[in-house]
Design an enzyme around this catalytic site. Structure first.
Site, PDB file in Angstrom:
ATOM      1  N   PRO A 171     -15.013 -12.192 -41.342  1.00 26.21           N
ATOM      2  CA  PRO A 171     -14.439 -13.486 -41.701  1.00 26.21           C
ATOM      3  C   PRO A 171     -13.056 -13.618 -41.062  1.00 26.21           C
ATOM      4  O   PRO A 171     -12.295 -12.640 -41.016  1.00 26.21           O
ATOM      5  CB  PRO A 171     -14.365 -13.449 -43.223  1.00 26.21           C
ATOM      6  CG  PRO A 171     -14.501 -12.026 -43.603  1.00 26.21           C
ATOM      7  CD  PRO A 171     -15.178 -11.312 -42.489  1.00 26.21           C
ATOM      8  N   HIS A 172     -12.769 -14.790 -40.547  1.00 28.46           N
ATOM      9  CA  HIS A 172     -11.486 -14.992 -39.875  1.00 28.46           C
ATOM     10  C   HIS A 172     -11.069 -16.448 -39.988  1.00 28.46           C
ATOM     11  O   HIS A 172     -11.902 -17.331 -40.197  1.00 28.46           O
ATOM     12  CB  HIS A 172     -11.571 -14.568 -38.404  1.00 28.46           C
ATOM     13  CG  HIS A 172     -12.653 -15.274 -37.648  1.00 28.46           C
ATOM     14  ND1 HIS A 172     -13.966 -14.845 -37.682  1.00 28.46           N
ATOM     15  CD2 HIS A 172     -12.634 -16.359 -36.861  1.00 28.46           C
ATOM     16  CE1 HIS A 172     -14.701 -15.645 -36.933  1.00 28.46           C
ATOM     17  NE2 HIS A 172     -13.919 -16.587 -36.427  1.00 28.46           N
ATOM     18  N   CYS A 173      -9.761 -16.661 -39.864  1.00 26.01           N
ATOM     19  CA  CYS A 173      -9.231 -18.016 -39.918  1.00 26.01           C
ATOM     20  C   CYS A 173      -7.834 -18.033 -39.308  1.00 26.01           C
ATOM     21  O   CYS A 173      -7.232 -16.985 -39.062  1.00 26.01           O
ATOM     22  CB  CYS A 173      -9.193 -18.532 -41.355  1.00 26.01           C
ATOM     23  SG  CYS A 173      -8.108 -17.609 -42.468  1.00 26.01           S
TER      24      CYS A 173
END
Length: 148
Positions: A66-68
């Protein structure tokens, strides 16, 4: 890229409490908010969920990344979780996920974001590397295994 530049021992954990994708993202958001100055736990959670709506970050082979991007983030920062019980992460290969490497980068860091993701995905593509991480028994062993 050396993962020691974005990962610290206190953000490298074996996690028994994460029983779902949502609970894992909540735990990640909490860890990031406790170890970063700036973004709140709620801000981080919302950014991860918004990114997941674009498509799952479950890569396959039991890996989730997960990344942002967040304006309040000053430098790329990672968290690694080894889940005690694999969870459904909507991966394309339908395998449950037990290794989760989460990444937050500054809003304007487009190229750096992609470079870091490529590095992480490249490391996790090795079955031997994944086995090495999964064979650890403590948080400190897990940190050493990913940063060696």
């Amino acid at each position: 890229m050396d993962l020691k530049t974005i990962l610290l021992p206190e953000r490298t954990l074996r996690c028994a409490s994460c029983q779902s994708k949502k609970r894992t993202i909540e735990e990640l958001s909490k860890i990031f908010s406790e170890t970063l100055a700036g973004p709140s736990e709620h801000e981080i959670f919302d950014a991860f969920i918004e990114r997941e709506r674009l498509g799952s970050t479950g890569l396959g082979d039991g890996i989730g990344i997960p990344h942002c991007r967040l304006a309040a983030c000053k430098q790329p920062t990672g968290v690694l979780l080894l889940l005690e019980t694999p969870i459904d992460f909507d991966s394309l290969d339908k395998q449950k996920v037990d290794l989760v490497f989460a990444l937050i980068v500054p809003q304007e860091a487009n190229d750096e974001h992609l470079d870091i993701l490529a590095t992480i995905a490249g490391k996790f593509s090795s079955p031997e590397f994944r086995d090495k991480l999964r064979s650890t028994t403590t948080d400190s062993e897990l940190f050493r295994a990913i940063t060696d």
